[in-house]
Structures are given as C-alpha cells and as structure tokens.
Scaffold this active site. Structure first.
Site, PDB file in Angstrom:
ATOM      1  N   ARG A   1       4.811 -26.325  16.072  1.00 53.05           N
ATOM      2  CA  ARG A   1       5.825 -26.962  15.260  1.00 53.05           C
ATOM      3  C   ARG A   1       6.959 -27.479  16.083  1.00 53.05           C
ATOM      4  O   ARG A   1       7.583 -26.942  17.072  1.00 53.05           O
ATOM      5  CB  ARG A   1       6.310 -26.221  14.161  1.00 53.05           C
ATOM      6  CG  ARG A   1       5.260 -25.722  13.235  1.00 53.05           C
ATOM      7  CD  ARG A   1       4.551 -27.020  12.433  1.00 53.05           C
ATOM      8  NE  ARG A   1       3.356 -26.569  11.531  1.00 53.05           N
ATOM      9  CZ  ARG A   1       1.822 -26.725  11.936  1.00 53.05           C
ATOM     10  NH1 ARG A   1       1.791 -26.851  13.098  1.00 53.05           N
ATOM     11  NH2 ARG A   1       1.161 -26.493  11.025  1.00 53.05           N
TER      12      ARG A   1
ATOM     13  N   LYS B   1       2.367 -36.846   0.262  1.00 52.07           N
ATOM     14  CA  LYS B   1       3.597 -37.412   0.945  1.00 52.07           C
ATOM     15  C   LYS B   1       3.040 -38.773   1.631  1.00 52.07           C
ATOM     16  O   LYS B   1       3.703 -39.867   1.586  1.00 52.07           O
ATOM     17  CB  LYS B   1       4.012 -36.548   1.970  1.00 52.07           C
ATOM     18  CG  LYS B   1       4.868 -35.433   1.387  1.00 52.07           C
ATOM     19  CD  LYS B   1       6.345 -35.717   0.622  1.00 52.07           C
ATOM     20  CE  LYS B   1       7.418 -36.302   1.518  1.00 52.07           C
ATOM     21  NZ  LYS B   1       8.447 -36.623   0.429  1.00 52.07           N
TER      22      LYS B   1
ATOM     23  N   LYS C   1       8.877 -20.354   3.691  1.00 53.52           N
ATOM     24  CA  LYS C   1       8.894 -21.079   4.757  1.00 53.52           C
ATOM     25  C   LYS C   1       8.848 -19.902   6.035  1.00 53.52           C
ATOM     26  O   LYS C   1       9.634 -19.138   5.896  1.00 53.52           O
ATOM     27  CB  LYS C   1       9.631 -21.864   5.201  1.00 53.52           C
ATOM     28  CG  LYS C   1       9.726 -23.009   3.905  1.00 53.52           C
ATOM     29  CD  LYS C   1       8.855 -24.163   3.819  1.00 53.52           C
ATOM     30  CE  LYS C   1       9.292 -25.074   2.935  1.00 53.52           C
ATOM     31  NZ  LYS C   1       8.292 -26.052   2.387  1.00 53.52           N
TER      32      LYS C   1
ATOM     33  N   THR D   1       7.695 -36.760   5.960  1.00 54.83           N
ATOM     34  CA  THR D   1       7.453 -35.570   6.949  1.00 54.83           C
ATOM     35  C   THR D   1       6.642 -36.266   7.971  1.00 54.83           C
ATOM     36  O   THR D   1       5.639 -37.216   7.684  1.00 54.83           O
ATOM     37  CB  THR D   1       6.808 -34.606   6.184  1.00 54.83           C
ATOM     38  OG1 THR D   1       5.981 -33.612   7.019  1.00 54.83           O
ATOM     39  CG2 THR D   1       5.639 -35.167   5.241  1.00 54.83           C
ATOM     40  N   ASP D   2       6.488 -35.598   8.934  1.00 51.68           N
ATOM     41  CA  ASP D   2       5.605 -35.917  10.346  1.00 51.68           C
ATOM     42  C   ASP D   2       4.194 -35.386  10.017  1.00 51.68           C
ATOM     43  O   ASP D   2       3.190 -35.830  10.481  1.00 51.68           O
ATOM     44  CB  ASP D   2       6.174 -35.223  11.599  1.00 51.68           C
ATOM     45  CG  ASP D   2       6.287 -33.766  11.552  1.00 51.68           C
ATOM     46  OD1 ASP D   2       5.830 -33.166  10.373  1.00 51.68           O
ATOM     47  OD2 ASP D   2       6.404 -33.361  12.642  1.00 51.68           O
ATOM     48  N   GLU D   3       4.002 -34.745   8.843  1.00 50.49           N
ATOM     49  CA  GLU D   3       2.573 -34.141   8.518  1.00 50.49           C
ATOM     50  C   GLU D   3       1.764 -35.385   8.010  1.00 50.49           C
ATOM     51  O   GLU D   3       0.374 -35.364   8.087  1.00 50.49           O
ATOM     52  CB  GLU D   3       2.566 -33.279   7.443  1.00 50.49           C
ATOM     53  CG  GLU D   3       3.275 -31.899   8.166  1.00 50.49           C
ATOM     54  CD  GLU D   3       3.028 -30.577   7.369  1.00 50.49           C
ATOM     55  OE1 GLU D   3       2.179 -30.570   6.292  1.00 50.49           O
ATOM     56  OE2 GLU D   3       3.926 -29.628   7.179  1.00 50.49           O
TER      57      GLU D   3
ATOM     58  N   TYR E   1      -0.779 -31.242   0.183  1.00 49.57           N
ATOM     59  CA  TYR E   1       0.771 -31.703   0.365  1.00 49.57           C
ATOM     60  C   TYR E   1       1.107 -32.978   1.060  1.00 49.57           C
ATOM     61  O   TYR E   1       1.514 -33.999   0.753  1.00 49.57           O
ATOM     62  CB  TYR E   1       1.528 -30.565   1.182  1.00 49.57           C
ATOM     63  CG  TYR E   1       2.795 -30.990   1.730  1.00 49.57           C
ATOM     64  CD1 TYR E   1       3.862 -31.453   0.987  1.00 49.57           C
ATOM     65  CD2 TYR E   1       2.982 -30.922   2.960  1.00 49.57           C
ATOM     66  CE1 TYR E   1       5.170 -31.933   1.321  1.00 49.57           C
ATOM     67  CE2 TYR E   1       4.196 -31.548   3.546  1.00 49.57           C
ATOM     68  CZ  TYR E   1       5.290 -31.764   2.896  1.00 49.57           C
ATOM     69  OH  TYR E   1       6.569 -32.284   3.319  1.00 49.57           O
TER      70      TYR E   1
ATOM     71  N   ASP F   1      13.233 -34.917 -14.358  1.00 52.14           N
ATOM     72  CA  ASP F   1      12.214 -35.076 -13.767  1.00 52.14           C
ATOM     73  C   ASP F   1      11.918 -36.518 -13.161  1.00 52.14           C
ATOM     74  O   ASP F   1      12.022 -37.452 -14.149  1.00 52.14           O
ATOM     75  CB  ASP F   1      10.872 -34.611 -14.614  1.00 52.14           C
ATOM     76  CG  ASP F   1       9.480 -34.786 -14.001  1.00 52.14           C
ATOM     77  OD1 ASP F   1       9.429 -35.061 -12.803  1.00 52.14           O
ATOM     78  OD2 ASP F   1       8.574 -34.223 -14.526  1.00 52.14           O
ATOM     79  N   ILE F   2      11.991 -36.668 -11.980  1.00 54.36           N
ATOM     80  CA  ILE F   2      11.611 -38.182 -11.464  1.00 54.36           C
ATOM     81  C   ILE F   2      10.496 -38.888 -12.068  1.00 54.36           C
ATOM     82  O   ILE F   2      10.392 -40.077 -12.018  1.00 54.36           O
ATOM     83  CB  ILE F   2      11.727 -38.081  -9.925  1.00 54.36           C
ATOM     84  CG1 ILE F   2      10.579 -37.243  -8.975  1.00 54.36           C
ATOM     85  CG2 ILE F   2      13.200 -37.828  -9.336  1.00 54.36           C
ATOM     86  CD1 ILE F   2      10.479 -37.735  -7.665  1.00 54.36           C
TER      87      ILE F   2
HETATM   88  O1  TDX Z   1       4.273 -16.580   6.807  1.00 53.69           O
HETATM   89  C1  TDX Z   1       3.882 -17.764   7.596  1.00 53.69           C
HETATM   90  N1  TDX Z   1       3.351 -17.055   8.831  1.00 53.69           N
HETATM   91  C2  TDX Z   1       2.881 -18.325   9.600  1.00 53.69           C
HETATM   92  O2  TDX Z   1       2.264 -18.069  10.692  1.00 53.69           O
HETATM   93  C3  TDX Z   1       4.304 -18.750   7.286  1.00 53.69           C
HETATM   94  C4  TDX Z   1       4.822 -19.335   5.821  1.00 53.69           C
HETATM   95  C5  TDX Z   1       3.901 -19.811   7.977  1.00 53.69           C
HETATM   96  N2  TDX Z   1       3.293 -19.638   9.137  1.00 53.69           N
HETATM   97  C6  TDX Z   1       2.930 -20.798  10.034  1.00 53.69           C
HETATM   98  C7  TDX Z   1       2.224 -21.948   9.565  1.00 53.69           C
HETATM   99  C8  TDX Z   1       2.730 -23.143  10.452  1.00 53.69           C
HETATM  100  O3  TDX Z   1       2.124 -23.086  11.451  1.00 53.69           O
HETATM  101  O4  TDX Z   1       3.982 -21.150  10.693  1.00 53.69           O
HETATM  102  C9  TDX Z   1       4.317 -22.628  10.707  1.00 53.69           C
HETATM  103  C10 TDX Z   1       5.232 -23.282   9.864  1.00 53.69           C
HETATM  104  O5  TDX Z   1       4.860 -23.089   8.303  1.00 53.69           O
HETATM  105  P1  TDX Z   1       5.536 -23.486   7.305  1.00 53.69           P
HETATM  106  O6  TDX Z   1       7.044 -22.945   7.273  1.00 53.69           O
HETATM  107  O7  TDX Z   1       5.050 -23.490   5.974  1.00 53.69           O
HETATM  108  O8  TDX Z   1       5.815 -25.062   7.546  1.00 53.69           O
HETATM  109  P2  TDX Z   1       4.720 -26.055   7.743  1.00 53.69           P
HETATM  110  O9  TDX Z   1       3.370 -25.712   7.144  1.00 53.69           O
HETATM  111  O10 TDX Z   1       4.770 -26.707   9.118  1.00 53.69           O
HETATM  112  O11 TDX Z   1       5.402 -27.589   6.969  1.00 53.69           O
HETATM  113  C11 TDX Z   1       6.759 -27.292   7.127  1.00 53.69           C
HETATM  114  O12 TDX Z   1       7.058 -28.683   7.921  1.00 53.69           O
HETATM  115  C12 TDX Z   1       6.802 -29.778   7.393  1.00 53.69           C
HETATM  116  C13 TDX Z   1       7.301 -27.875   5.506  1.00 53.69           C
HETATM  117  O13 TDX Z   1       6.906 -27.014   4.775  1.00 53.69           O
HETATM  118  C14 TDX Z   1       7.096 -29.232   4.960  1.00 53.69           C
HETATM  119  O14 TDX Z   1       7.600 -29.606   3.926  1.00 53.69           O
HETATM  120  C15 TDX Z   1       7.383 -30.215   6.308  1.00 53.69           C
HETATM  121  O15 TDX Z   1       6.969 -31.437   5.545  1.00 53.69           O
END
Ligand code: TDX
Length: 357
Positions: A224, A164, A199, A135-137, A160, A60-61
């Site tokens: 995205r 970050k 994801k 991340t860009d978030e 999240y 664990d870091i």
């Molecule tokens: O079931 C789903 N339906 C849906 O519409 C899920 C899981 C997601 N989504 C949407 C939410 C987001 O707008 O899709 C998009 C992508 O979602 P995620 O895969 O959960 O990614 P996001 O929230 O964009 O974050 C990701 O990108 C930046 C990563 O999880 C992060 O770790 C990274 O920093």
C-alpha cells in the site's frame, strides 16, 4: 460575502481532518453534513464545534429533499464530498450500504448541486466547485512495477472500489454533460489521528497494546502507498482553490510499503513508546491469517500531476507520520473505546461468511 463550504462526511476520519483545518486555518464557513454511521463520530470535530463558522446537519446524502434544503439554506460556494462507506472488508460482507451511499448518495448530491448551480448568477456559477474525493482503488491493482496515473483505466475489484468507481464516473459525467464545475481526486491509503479502528494501522496498534494477535492477511506481502491525512487535506484545499474543473488529480505520498513492513514498524514504535514487560517485542504478536478474498496486490500513486501543476508536496514522511499516529492512539485510547463501544470489537471482517481462519 460569507463563503460557505458543504463538507459531506465531515464526522469521519478524512472529513473531520478537513473540517478542523477549514475552521482553524481558513475563513470559510463550514456545514458538516454527516449521517453519523458507525464510522462517523462528532467527537472528531469537537475541537472546533463551538466556532460560529461551524454548522452540523445530520443528513443522509441519498435523501434528495434534505440535500436540496441544505443548498437552499446555506447557499454554498463549494461542495467537498467525502461521505462514503470506505472499508473494503465490510463491503465484502455487506455491499448494500456501499451502493446506497457511494453511488445513490453521490448521484443525489450531484443532482442537488446542479439544480442549485443552475440557479446562480454567472459569477456564482463560474466560482462554484464540486470536489469529489475518491480512492486509488478504482484503478484496480498493480503488479510489482508501475504506478497509477490519471490516465490509468478503471478496473475496480471489490464491491467498495466498484462503488467508488461508479461515483467517479457520475461526477465526471455531470461535468461533461451539464458543465457542473467538478474536480475529482483519487488518493492512496490515508493514516493518522481519528481513523476508525478497523483499518490496518489502528487495528495493529490496538491489538498489540492488548497483547492480542496482530492479524496480517496472507503473508503480508501486499503493498500500500501511505499518505498522512493532513497532507491529504492540504491537497484537497489546493485542488479546490487552484485545480481546473473537469480535471482529476491523483494524491499520494510516495510511501509504498509492504504490509508486513508497516506492521513491524508499528511494533518497533510500540516497543519504544509503550514498553510492556510482558511483551518485550510486540512483533512476536504478528499472526498470519487467511487472506482477504480478491485482495489487491499493490497500489502506488504517481502524484506528478498535482506536484507539477499545483505545487503540492506532502509535509510528512511515512516515518514521521507513523510516529505521530502511534503516539496519538496511545494518547487517545479512551476515544477508541468510545467510538467502538457496542459497534466493533476488532473482530475479523470480510471473509464473505467463511470464518475458519
Ligand atoms: O487486520 C488487517 N490486516 C491486514 O493485513 C487489516 C484491517 C488489513 N490488512 C491488510 C489489507 C490491506 O492490504 O492491510 C492493507 C490495508 O488494509 P485496510 O486498512 O483495510 O485498507 P485498504 O483495503 O488498503 O483500503 C484503504 O485504502 C484505500 C481504505 O480502507 C479505503 O477506503 C481507501 O480507499
């Protein structure tokens, strides 16, 4: 001298792609440091695990003693820090793990790296690198126009992304205050093989092939910016070897898509690659569900700096990368079962306790 890199989070999605690349295509010795949470699986590095240059440490870091031991034992020339809790929806339901690993873990790793680095000779200190992967978030969200650059102010919106953002500030402070040779990268949404099936892209594929509803949050209009994981790994190695300490590099594939268009593209690929007489059009499974709380509208990276200064370019377009990814999941359904078994069943996460969608 044997060059050793500590990779944190090397059993996760992006970390394991990096570990596989380092072993197969470079001469570095790799120490994979991973806590093996639900999202960390050694099956992701099984293809290179027998290599004599590969080592694994379950740590664990945020465990300062264990991390100090790693530096003393392996004497690395670089740290590539990818260990993180990364799923936005999980951070809504349970932020504590994000604070622990992303903030406390990064702090602990930076302190251990600093103490080790201060004990090196001048040449060792000059050559050492700490690459913090983010991340860009952290930049918050965009409206319909504009791009995130390295100068965009931080405005994180989820637990999240706030965690970050904190870790990025710590990494930069360790450079500014102590002189530790830190580099920071902020990337857009990654996709590709071995991504944990929580994801968007793997969730869509796995639901669709089981003829289950494909959950699209809100109206699917959120945008995205997609980056194939191996292109991200290329960028990380480029920044490690050629980046300037103290600098930040945004990494993105210039592949903005609305979620609904991503989902439709996956469905079209499944119609072609996994035809199902029971579901002639996988698109018919799309189901609009309650939106994510605080859902960021749009992310889009301007990667001009890394392109101009370091010559990095992605090799995949979204279309080529997505086709490879869908095919990979179809060929690795047993892997998906193995890593989710007893841990995650594609259930909706991140409604902050509200489950009436
Ligand atoms: O079931 C789903 N339906 C849906 O519409 C899920 C899981 C997601 N989504 C949407 C939410 C987001 O707008 O899709 C998009 C992508 O979602 P995620 O895969 O959960 O990614 P996001 O929230 O964009 O974050 C990701 O990108 C930046 C990563 O999880 C992060 O770790 C990274 O920093």
């Amino acid at each position: 001298m044997k060059q050793v890199i500590l990779v944190t989070g090397g059993a996760g999605f992006i970390g394991s792609a990096l570990v596989r690349r380092l072993i197969r295509r470079t001469g570095y010795t790799v120490v994979n440091v991973d806590k093996l949470t639900y999202a960390g699986n050694l099956s992701t590095v099984a293809p290179v695990a027998d290599d004599p240059r590969y080592h694994f440490e379950r740590v664990d870091i945020a465990d300062a003693k264990a991390v100090a031991r790693l530096f003393a034992t392996y004497r690395p020339c670089a740290v590539m820090h990818l260990a993180a809790e990364s799923h936005v929806d999980r951070s809504i339901d349970g932020p504590a793990a994000f604070i622990h690993t992303n903030i406390l873990g990064t702090y602990t790793l930076l302190e251990a790296a600093r103490h080790y680095w201060e004990g090196l000779d001048a040449a060792g200190r000059a050559a050492f690198r700490f690459l913090h992967v983010s991340t860009d978030e952290v930049y918050g969200m965009l409206g319909p126009e504009g791009y995130f650059t390295e100068e965009t102010p931080y405005r994180p919106s989820s637990p999240y992304s706030a965690s970050k953002a904190s870790s990025d500030h710590l990494a930069r402070a360790w450079h500014h205050t102590y002189g530790l040779p830190v580099l920071v990268t902020n990337c857009s949404n990654n996709y590709g093989p071995y991504q944990y099936p929580e994801k968007l892209i793997p969730v869509v594929i796995l639901n669709a092939i089981q003829r289950k509803p494909i959950p699209v949050y809100g109206r699917g209009e959120n945008v995205r910016d997609w980056l194939y994981v191996d292109d991200h790994v290329d960028a990380l190695l480029t920044v490690l070897e050629h980046g300037t300490p103290g600098e930040t590099y945004n990494v993105g594939g210039r592949s903005e898509r609305r979620n609904i268009d991503v989902v439709r593209a996956i469905c079209a690929l499944l119609d072609e690659l996994a035809p199902d007489p029971g579901v002639p059009r996988h698109e018919d499974l799309i189901t609009f569900v309650q939106d994510r709380p605080g859902h960021d509208f749009r992310y889009a990276i301007d990667p001009a700096k890394i392109e101009r200064e370091l010559g990095w370019r992605p090799a995949e377009t979204f279309e080529t990368g997505l086709r490879k990814t869908v095919q990979w999941y179809l060929d690795h359904l047993d892997w998906c079962r193995e890593v989710t078994d007893g841990k995650y069943d594609l259930r909706r996460l991140g409604l902050a306790g509200v489950t009436n969608d």
